[in-house]
Enzyme design. Structure first.
Site, PDB file in Angstrom:
ATOM      1  N   ASP A  70       0.810  -1.218   0.000  1.00 34.74           N
ATOM      2  CA  ASP A  70       0.000   0.000   0.000  1.00 34.74           C
ATOM      3  C   ASP A  70       0.844   1.269   0.000  1.00 34.74           C
ATOM      4  O   ASP A  70       0.447   2.279  -0.571  1.00 34.74           O
ATOM      5  CB  ASP A  70      -1.004   0.008   1.159  1.00 34.74           C
ATOM      6  CG  ASP A  70      -0.411  -0.335   2.507  1.00 34.74           C
ATOM      7  OD1 ASP A  70       0.825  -0.448   2.616  1.00 34.74           O
ATOM      8  OD2 ASP A  70      -1.184  -0.492   3.468  1.00 34.74           O
ATOM      9  N   ASP A 481       3.069   0.645  13.109  1.00 34.20           N
ATOM     10  CA  ASP A 481       2.280  -0.593  13.083  1.00 34.20           C
ATOM     11  C   ASP A 481       2.859  -1.746  13.877  1.00 34.20           C
ATOM     12  O   ASP A 481       2.120  -2.499  14.494  1.00 34.20           O
ATOM     13  CB  ASP A 481       2.029  -1.069  11.651  1.00 34.20           C
ATOM     14  CG  ASP A 481       1.195  -0.099  10.852  1.00 34.20           C
ATOM     15  OD1 ASP A 481       0.466   0.682  11.460  1.00 34.20           O
ATOM     16  OD2 ASP A 481       1.294  -0.109   9.623  1.00 34.20           O
TER      17      ASP A 481
END
Length: 882
Positions: A70, A481
């Site tokens: 992404d 993350d």
């Protein structure tokens, strides 16, 4: 768990980007002469670390596969080494958004061709439009076709697709589904130019959240996939039947039967859901569709699977469970091309207790599950998991059944069976690529083994870096993350990320300069503390206490001797503590949200910066006083550091193109700063081991110098600079952090926003700071073929100055013995006349110091034999061939 990596005007969430965007770059003439050095670049291995929404196998060549991420670019699978090769490292600073890949397409007619639709955000966060990149050498080099709209590789719905598709019969024809109401687009010249299909009737209607004023969740997700029925065409003529998926719950599938001239809604289709995937089995005349009530990749509460008979128009609900029993949507749809009646799909949005994978061998008539309950909460798995190559995937967890660790995955939007090997499957998750080579054990009642298949694919967003002068750790990283890692060996995957606590995102970290066993980190966590400490060089951690009001990590600084800490968290004002943060007190005089750093000599001196003002504390962070320094950047896109070993020696980088922007130096503790005239723009600053004979530590920066954007090194306090990266190694945006290695001269660690931590070593890098071996001649050439395929190849050439004087410009010549032709060359200009080739420096890499080197690369064509050149000349001088 995987978080949305976005940024707003208030705070950044896991993307590693500062508030706002990388500044638009104004054109300027070169203002300084810069040298070049050849570096070798690698990743500090994590293997994965981010969402992989797309895996694409070529349908006509075995073992040719691609993955898209992404925000971290695209990759090609290398079967011989079972690794992934990054393909978009050449994306530069001003095009940083093109590291987000919304779709990939591999040409089954000509497997050398591959296409990528790139762009990260469709709202204002990404200032640039999207583009379609096209390659004739499997992604070794690219040509770009700009689009008149944005694409969203990191937007909601990015797991749907593929939005980009090549006609399997006439490969000059491609389709691209656009977001934001821009419709369906077509190219008839192999992706060189694009035009909207004006007769396509539906641009999409679905938005995740219409109330989102940022434009992120409120964007129309648009056209989400394109699928050809190859049986309706013949080689050289356009495929007649094309199916298109639209983000519209009532009108999700359209079809053309006249090669895209006219389009109509597919009659009888189910409504109330979005078709995440549409996969066509031409052999049996079936279009399979995976539906969800949401766009994903995080959300989705209900779902269905359907089969459409392309010959009769019959729709059949083939859902493996009743919709009432789903708490997830379906995606990850694939067909076994060796046995087309075999279909698989995933419960992509099942976060708890695990994702689910479904498999049918009778075209969806009956299904089996990857796991099921025996007697709740006990599970029976058809698989075993071996994460020994990436042990951090366990997250150090000890969950209560029915959860297990490691998990089968989450956000499993892409699952693909190898079209040439029914036993091999790969699927993307929010953290890695998993796969198996014995999938068919599923059908025989045995267990199949799932392992990470992510080596070489690095997709972490980096917020901060630190390389201590001693101790077992070579590098500390603060990552989005997955928190971050302590690397004791850069070539090996660490056993675990930071735990106790495990921040979802680590925003800042520091060590005590004279006691590197003491380390502090701060970060974001949904519930729990936001600060942690280590007294053993980061091997083990314990949580500190939060002051009242803390909502995020912010920045943190450790005193040089580890006796105290200053913390500027999100949600409240700046705080200081003696000891390990069991009790914090508010600092006076420094505004909330300031960036904080420590002096690396005096344990009671700390520094801060906020909105153009520099602040100093001499009492351990209790009080700060604004410096009289002027002319500093007015915004907060600033990074600054104090030099180890010298009190009050401070370097500050940052700014914006509409104001003060560059690199500043203070030698009096921030009372005054001098702007370096040699630097146009700078965004990071770091220090490393001094060069042999140098009296000052080596400086590293991500900057624009001499009109060129790059990663630079200075061994003379910024008087002159050497560019250490090249045009093939740019990694988009590198403005979060940089540091040299205090133990290895020449080594630099660079943050990226999606390609992990990259580190570079010069030919002279060594643990003792030694120089290159004694010169044996004026020049040495190393010629290396790095990739080869039918009719084409890629090569790297390194030209070393082994003489005693610097070059100011160079031209290297050689002859091909087997008729090879250069098709594209980077980091130099070139000319070819028959078999003879000359490569000449560009403006930024003509100056090569004695003992340094420069490199360039190229792609070429060949037929028959393919030998390497045996002789090279620099002007009239013969070079040694290594």
């Amino acid at each position: 768990m995987r978080r949305t990596r976005i940024f707003t005007a208030v705070l950044a969430l896991a993307a590693g980007l500062p508030v706002g965007t990388p500044p638009a770059l104004a054109a300027s003439a070169p203002t300084a002469t810069i040298a070049a050095d050849t570096y070798s670049w690698k990743n500090a291995r994590v293997d994965g670390g981010g969402f992989v929404p797309g895996i694409v196998f070529n349908r006509s060549e075995k073992n040719l596969a691609y993955a898209r991420t992404d925000i971290g670019g695209a990759y090609r699978w290398a079967e011989s080494s079972k690794t992934w090769t990054p393909l978009l490292d050449s994306v530069g600073w001003s095009d940083w958004g093109h590291t987000g890949v919304v779709s990939l397409a591999s040409d089954s007619v000509d497997p050398n061709k591959v296409y990528a639709a790139v762009g990260t955000y469709t709202n204002s966060w990404d200032p640039g439009n999207g583009a379609v990149l096209r390659s004739g050498d499997r992604g070794a080099s690219w040509q770009k076709s700009d689009l008149p709209f944005k694409l969203g590789g990191n937007m909601p719905g990015r797991g749907m697709g593929e939005r980009l598709a090549v006609d399997p019969n006439k490969n000059s024809v491609l389709y691209l589904g656009a977001p934001s109401g821009k419709g369906l687009w077509r190219s008839t010249d192999s992706g060189a130019s694009w035009s909207q299909v004006t007769d396509f009737p539906n641009v999409g209607t679905y938005v995740q959240d219409a109330t989102d004023t940022s434009g992120y969740a409120s964007d129309n997700q648009g056209i989400v996939w394109v699928t050809f029925d190859e049986s309706t065409g013949s080689s050289g003529s356009s495929t007649k039947t094309v199916y298109v998926g639209v983000a519209d719950k009532d009108n999700s599938v359209y079809r053309s039967t006249d090669a895209g001239v006219t389009w109509s809604r597919l009659a009888g289709q189910p409504t109330g859901h979005l078709a995440h995937k549409g996969v066509l089995d031409a052999a049996n005349g079936c279009l399979y569709l995976a539906y969800s009530d949401k766009g994903g990749p995080y959300d989705g509460g209900k779902g269905q699977l359907w089969r459409y008979a392309t010959k009769t128009g019959t729709w059949t609900n083939i859902s493996p469970v009743a919709e009432a029993d789903t708490y997830y949507g379906f995606s990850g749809l694939t067909v076994d091309r060796q046995h087309p009646g075999t279909v698989m799909a995933t419960a992509y949005s099942s976060w708890w207790p695990d994702t689910q994978i479904f498999r049918s061998t009778d075209s969806g008539g009956t299904w089996t599950k990857a796991w099921d309950y025996t007697s709740y909460p006990s599970r029976s798995n058809r698989f075993t998991m071996d994460v020994s190559s990436s042990p951090w995937l366990t997250w150090g967890a000890n969950p209560t059944p029915p959860e297990q660790t490691p998990k089968l995955g989450w956000m499993t939007e892409s699952l693909e069976i190898d079209p040439f090997d029914s036993a091999r499957m790969m699927y993307g998750t929010g953290a890695t690529v998993y796969g198996t080579d014995n999938l068919t054990n599923w059908d025989s009642g045995g267990q199949f083994t799932i392992k990470p298949m992510a080596r070489g694919l690095e997709e972490t967003a980096v917020n901060d870096l630190a390389s201590p002068p001693s101790g077992g750790a070579q590098l500390f990283s603060a990552l989005g993350d997955i928190g971050g890692f302590r690397h004791t060996d850069l070539t090996k995957v660490p056993s675990l990320m930071y735990t106790s606590p495990n921040f979802t995102t680590t925003t800042s970290l520091d060590y005590a300069e004279t006691d590197p066993g003491t380390v502090v980190r701060v970060g974001n966590l949904d519930s729990g503390p936001h600060v942690a400490f280590s007294t053993d060089n980061g091997a083990n951690w314990f949580a500190g206490a939060d002051p009242s009001g803390v909502s995020g990590g912010g920045t943190v600084a450790a005193a040089s001797d580890g006796s105290r800490f200053v913390w500027s968290p999100t949600g409240t004002g700046v705080q200081y503590a003696t000891g390990f943060g069991t009790s914090w007190s508010a600092s006076a005089g420094l505004p909330a949200g300031a960036i904080v750093e420590s002096d690396r000599v005096d344990p009671k001196t700390f520094y801060g910066f906020k909105s153009g003002k520099f602040y100093v504390s001499s009492d351990g962070g209790a009080t700060f006083t604004a410096s009289a320094a002027t002319g500093l950047p007015s915004g907060d896109s600033v990074r600054f550091k104090a030099l180890p070993g010298t009190k009050g020696d401070i370097w500050l980088a940052g700014g914006a193109s509409d104001g003060a922007y560059g690199l500043w130096h203070s030698t009096d503790g921030g009372a005054a700063f001098t702007k370096l005239s040699t630097v146009d723009q700078a965004d990071t600053i770091g220090f490393g081991k001094a060069a042999t004979g140098a009296s000052y530590q080596t400086l590293y920066t991500s900057a624009k110098i001499g009109g060129v954007r790059g990663i630079f090194r200075s061994t003379d306090k910024g008087a002159s600079w050497t560019r250490v990266n090249d045009d093939a190694h740019q990694w988009g945006w590198t403005g979060a952090a940089i540091t040299g290695d205090p133990r290895v001269y020449g080594r630099v660690y660079v943050s990226t926003n999606g390609r992990g931590v990259v580190y570079g070593d010069t030919a002279g890098s060594s643990d003792d700071g030694g120089t290159d071996p004694a010169p044996t001649g004026a020049c040495t050439v190393t010629y290396r073929i790095t990739n080869q395929w039918s009719g084409g190849f890629q090569a790297d050439v390194q030209l070393a100055n082994t003489g005693s004087t610097a070059w100011d410009g160079w031209t290297l010549g050689w002859s091909f013995g087997d008729g090879q032709k250069v098709t594209q060359l980077w980091n130099a200009s070139y000319a070819q006349d028959g078999s003879g080739v000359t490569a000449t420096n560009l403006a930024w890499n003509g100056k090569v110091a004695a003992g340094s080197s420069v490199s360039f690369g190229f792609t070429g064509s060949w037929s028959g034999s393919h030998g390497k050149p045996t002789a090279f000349k620099l002007g009239g001088q013969n070079c040694t061939v290594a």
